[in-house]
Design a protein around this motif. Structure first.
Motif, PDB file in Angstrom:
ATOM      1  N   SER A   8       0.877  -1.055   0.020  1.00  0.00           N
ATOM      2  CA  SER A   8      -0.034  -0.060  -0.155  1.00  0.00           C
ATOM      3  C   SER A   8       0.785   1.125   0.024  1.00  0.00           C
ATOM      4  N   LYS A   9       0.094   2.282  -0.126  1.00  0.00           N
ATOM      5  CA  LYS A   9       0.965   3.638  -0.503  1.00  0.00           C
ATOM      6  C   LYS A   9       1.517   3.743   1.390  1.00  0.00           C
ATOM      7  N   ALA A  10       0.661   3.416   2.363  1.00  0.00           N
ATOM      8  CA  ALA A  10       1.241   3.701   3.695  1.00  0.00           C
ATOM      9  C   ALA A  10       2.600   2.990   3.742  1.00  0.00           C
ATOM     10  N   GLU A  11       2.767   1.861   3.199  1.00  0.00           N
ATOM     11  CA  GLU A  11       3.584   0.884   3.763  1.00  0.00           C
ATOM     12  C   GLU A  11       4.868   1.399   2.862  1.00  0.00           C
ATOM     13  N   VAL A  12       4.648   1.747   1.507  1.00  0.00           N
ATOM     14  CA  VAL A  12       5.963   2.372   0.850  1.00  0.00           C
ATOM     15  C   VAL A  12       6.405   3.609   1.748  1.00  0.00           C
ATOM     16  N   THR A  13       5.468   4.408   1.899  1.00  0.00           N
ATOM     17  CA  THR A  13       5.773   5.671   2.837  1.00  0.00           C
ATOM     18  C   THR A  13       6.780   5.328   3.978  1.00  0.00           C
ATOM     19  N   ALA A  14       6.281   4.345   4.659  1.00  0.00           N
ATOM     20  CA  ALA A  14       7.036   3.870   5.938  1.00  0.00           C
ATOM     21  C   ALA A  14       8.508   3.512   5.762  1.00  0.00           C
ATOM     22  N   PHE A  15       8.615   3.079   4.468  1.00  0.00           N
ATOM     23  CA  PHE A  15      10.007   2.666   3.869  1.00  0.00           C
ATOM     24  C   PHE A  15      11.177   3.983   3.845  1.00  0.00           C
ATOM     25  N   PHE A  16      10.628   5.086   4.176  1.00  0.00           N
ATOM     26  CA  PHE A  16      11.526   6.279   3.903  1.00  0.00           C
ATOM     27  C   PHE A  16      11.752   6.559   5.530  1.00  0.00           C
ATOM     28  N   GLY A  17      11.114   5.988   6.567  1.00  0.00           N
ATOM     29  CA  GLY A  17      11.560   6.244   7.811  1.00  0.00           C
ATOM     30  C   GLY A  17      11.444   7.785   8.209  1.00  0.00           C
ATOM     31  N   ASP A  18      12.560   8.157   8.734  1.00  0.00           N
ATOM     32  CA  ASP A  18      12.750   9.674   9.266  1.00  0.00           C
ATOM     33  C   ASP A  18      13.290  10.595   7.971  1.00  0.00           C
ATOM     34  N   PHE A  19      13.444   9.829   7.014  1.00  0.00           N
ATOM     35  CA  PHE A  19      13.716  10.961   5.754  1.00  0.00           C
ATOM     36  C   PHE A  19      12.403  11.915   5.323  1.00  0.00           C
ATOM     37  N   THR A  20      12.738  13.134   5.059  1.00  0.00           N
ATOM     38  CA  THR A  20      11.900  14.095   4.576  1.00  0.00           C
ATOM     39  C   THR A  20      11.530  13.584   2.828  1.00  0.00           C
ATOM     40  N   ILE A  21      10.087  13.123   2.874  1.00  0.00           N
ATOM     41  CA  ILE A  21       9.733  12.966   1.350  1.00  0.00           C
ATOM     42  C   ILE A  21       9.477  14.232   0.662  1.00  0.00           C
ATOM     43  N   LEU A  22      10.072  14.477  -0.477  1.00  0.00           N
ATOM     44  CA  LEU A  22      10.040  15.620  -1.182  1.00  0.00           C
ATOM     45  C   LEU A  22       8.838  15.610  -1.925  1.00  0.00           C
ATOM     46  N   PRO A  23       8.262  16.761  -2.338  1.00  0.00           N
ATOM     47  CA  PRO A  23       6.985  16.967  -3.140  1.00  0.00           C
ATOM     48  C   PRO A  23       7.531  16.337  -4.666  1.00  0.00           C
ATOM     49  N   PRO A  24       6.265  15.720  -4.912  1.00  0.00           N
ATOM     50  CA  PRO A  24       4.930  15.648  -4.789  1.00  0.00           C
ATOM     51  C   PRO A  24       4.535  14.677  -3.629  1.00  0.00           C
ATOM     52  N   GLY A  25       5.504  13.898  -2.977  1.00  0.00           N
ATOM     53  CA  GLY A  25       5.246  12.854  -2.214  1.00  0.00           C
ATOM     54  C   GLY A  25       5.138  11.498  -2.751  1.00  0.00           C
ATOM     55  N   VAL A  26       4.755  10.645  -2.051  1.00  0.00           N
ATOM     56  CA  VAL A  26       4.425   9.267  -2.839  1.00  0.00           C
ATOM     57  C   VAL A  26       3.420   9.308  -3.643  1.00  0.00           C
ATOM     58  N   VAL A  27       3.495   9.082  -4.922  1.00  0.00           N
ATOM     59  CA  VAL A  27       2.573   9.421  -5.986  1.00  0.00           C
ATOM     60  C   VAL A  27       2.662   8.102  -6.772  1.00  0.00           C
ATOM     61  N   HIS A  28       1.831   7.842  -7.898  1.00  0.00           N
ATOM     62  CA  HIS A  28       1.663   7.162  -8.870  1.00  0.00           C
ATOM     63  C   HIS A  28       2.910   7.613  -9.598  1.00  0.00           C
ATOM     64  N   LEU A  60      10.825  10.406  -3.878  1.00  0.00           N
ATOM     65  CA  LEU A  60      12.348  10.797  -3.297  1.00  0.00           C
ATOM     66  C   LEU A  60      12.109  11.388  -2.044  1.00  0.00           C
ATOM     67  N   GLY A  61      13.355  10.593  -1.060  1.00  0.00           N
ATOM     68  CA  GLY A  61      13.148  11.274   0.262  1.00  0.00           C
ATOM     69  C   GLY A  61      14.727  11.742   0.638  1.00  0.00           C
ATOM     70  N   ARG A  62      15.060  12.850   1.393  1.00  0.00           N
ATOM     71  CA  ARG A  62      16.364  13.195   1.894  1.00  0.00           C
ATOM     72  C   ARG A  62      16.278  13.069   3.255  1.00  0.00           C
ATOM     73  N   ASN A  63      17.807  12.825   3.526  1.00  0.00           N
ATOM     74  CA  ASN A  63      18.156  12.826   4.761  1.00  0.00           C
ATOM     75  C   ASN A  63      18.451  14.293   5.291  1.00  0.00           C
ATOM     76  N   ASP A  64      17.402  14.649   6.302  1.00  0.00           N
ATOM     77  CA  ASP A  64      17.559  16.070   6.802  1.00  0.00           C
ATOM     78  C   ASP A  64      18.086  16.073   8.137  1.00  0.00           C
ATOM     79  N   ARG A  65      18.291  14.878   8.882  1.00  0.00           N
ATOM     80  CA  ARG A  65      18.722  14.688  10.237  1.00  0.00           C
ATOM     81  C   ARG A  65      19.987  15.616  10.512  1.00  0.00           C
ATOM     82  N   ALA A  66      19.827  16.223  11.689  1.00  0.00           N
ATOM     83  CA  ALA A  66      20.933  17.339  12.268  1.00  0.00           C
ATOM     84  C   ALA A  66      22.031  16.296  12.496  1.00  0.00           C
ATOM     85  N   ASP A  67      23.146  17.009  12.040  1.00  0.00           N
ATOM     86  CA  ASP A  67      24.693  16.221  12.549  1.00  0.00           C
ATOM     87  C   ASP A  67      24.824  16.194  13.981  1.00  0.00           C
TER      88      ASP A  67
END
Length: 272
Positions: free
Chosen positions: A219-239, A264-271
């Protein structure tokens, strides 16, 4: 496929390969009759499946262009498949000749042909490894000298995580890969789904059970979870066609018909 010298001895020519079926749908030449037979069966049930495969490859190319524009110059492409026109290294190195790419695949056919095609390109390497061994992949990718995990890297998982069953804990695998990156790194995922899909598409996906790499639809929710704490960039998880199309007209009235999400997600964790 040119088999004048015969396929590598470790190749099982009596069972279809997901990588070779994919290559066939993309118009490649690195496939056997057993793969074409399965591809014909699948295509008979879902005539637009070749379009789906091409949509996935187009998403990957768009993402790589975005990543290069963001300053990424090293790519770890896991589940890369058999090289066809428009591979990651071609797109990345066209924009930045210094870009480095490490391809990883479980299929020995994909690996053998990748190494042949990339012979002489000292900014590319190919590993024969399984996504379910992320620590090994990270270690071997680093050992090539092309991937420096102390700098931002793009990890590309285009159409591969759905080959990992729930029993193998894909969430933990993704967490290991994410955890190895530094801030400014990226993670691309495209993944097949059952959401918004007609029954014939679901039936075709189930034919993957005849290959050594059965597909798990999520599902979309399951795919979203694979990004963990990464910031998912616009337009998000989409077809897939909805992910930053080159022009609006590239998206038709039914982008869901391709049966997969992309993001596409980005690692925005603070150093520190």
């Amino acid at each position: 496929m040119d088999q004048s010298s015969g396929p590598p001895t470790e190749i099982d020519m009596n069972r279809p390969s997901a990588a070779r079926v994919y290559d066939y749908f993309l118009g490649g030449a690195h496939n056997f009759e057993i793969d074409r037979q399965l591809a014909a069966q699948i295509a008979g049930m879902t005539p637009n499946l070749a379009d789906t495969m091409r949509a996935g490859r187009a998403l990957l190319r768009r993402a790589v262009r975005v990543l290069v524009a963001e300053g990424i110059d090293q790519f770890l492409d896991i589940g890369s498949g058999i090289p066809t026109v428009g591979n990651v290294h071609e797109v990345a190195q066209a924009a930045n000749p210094e870009a480095r790419v490490v391809y990883v695949d479980i299929d020995p056919v994909a690996v053998a042909h990748s190494r042949s095609i990339l012979d002489g390109n000292d900014r590319c390497a190919v590993l024969h490894a399984d996504l379910r061994e992320p620590e090994r992949i990270l270690a071997e990718a680093t050992a090539t000298g092309l991937i420096d995990l102390g700098r931002p890297v793009a990890i590309l998982l285009a159409g591969v995580v759905h080959f990992v069953p729930d029993a193998d804990d894909p969430g933990a695998i993704l967490a290991t890969l994410r955890g190895a990156t530094v801030p400014g790194s990226y993670l691309l995922i495209s993944h097949s789904t059952f959401e918004d899909q007609p029954q014939e598409m679901l039936d075709a996906q189930r034919l993957s059970a005849r290959t050594s790499t059965e597909i798990t639809l999520r599902s979309k929710a399951e795919v979203t979870a694979f990004f963990g704490d990464f910031t998912i960039l616009p337009p998000g998880v989409v077809h897939m066609p909805l992910w930053r199309p080159d022009v609006p007209s590239d998206v038709d009235d039914h982008p869901e018909r391709f049966g997969a999400f992309g993001a596409l997600g980005r690692n925005d964790r603070a150093d520190g």
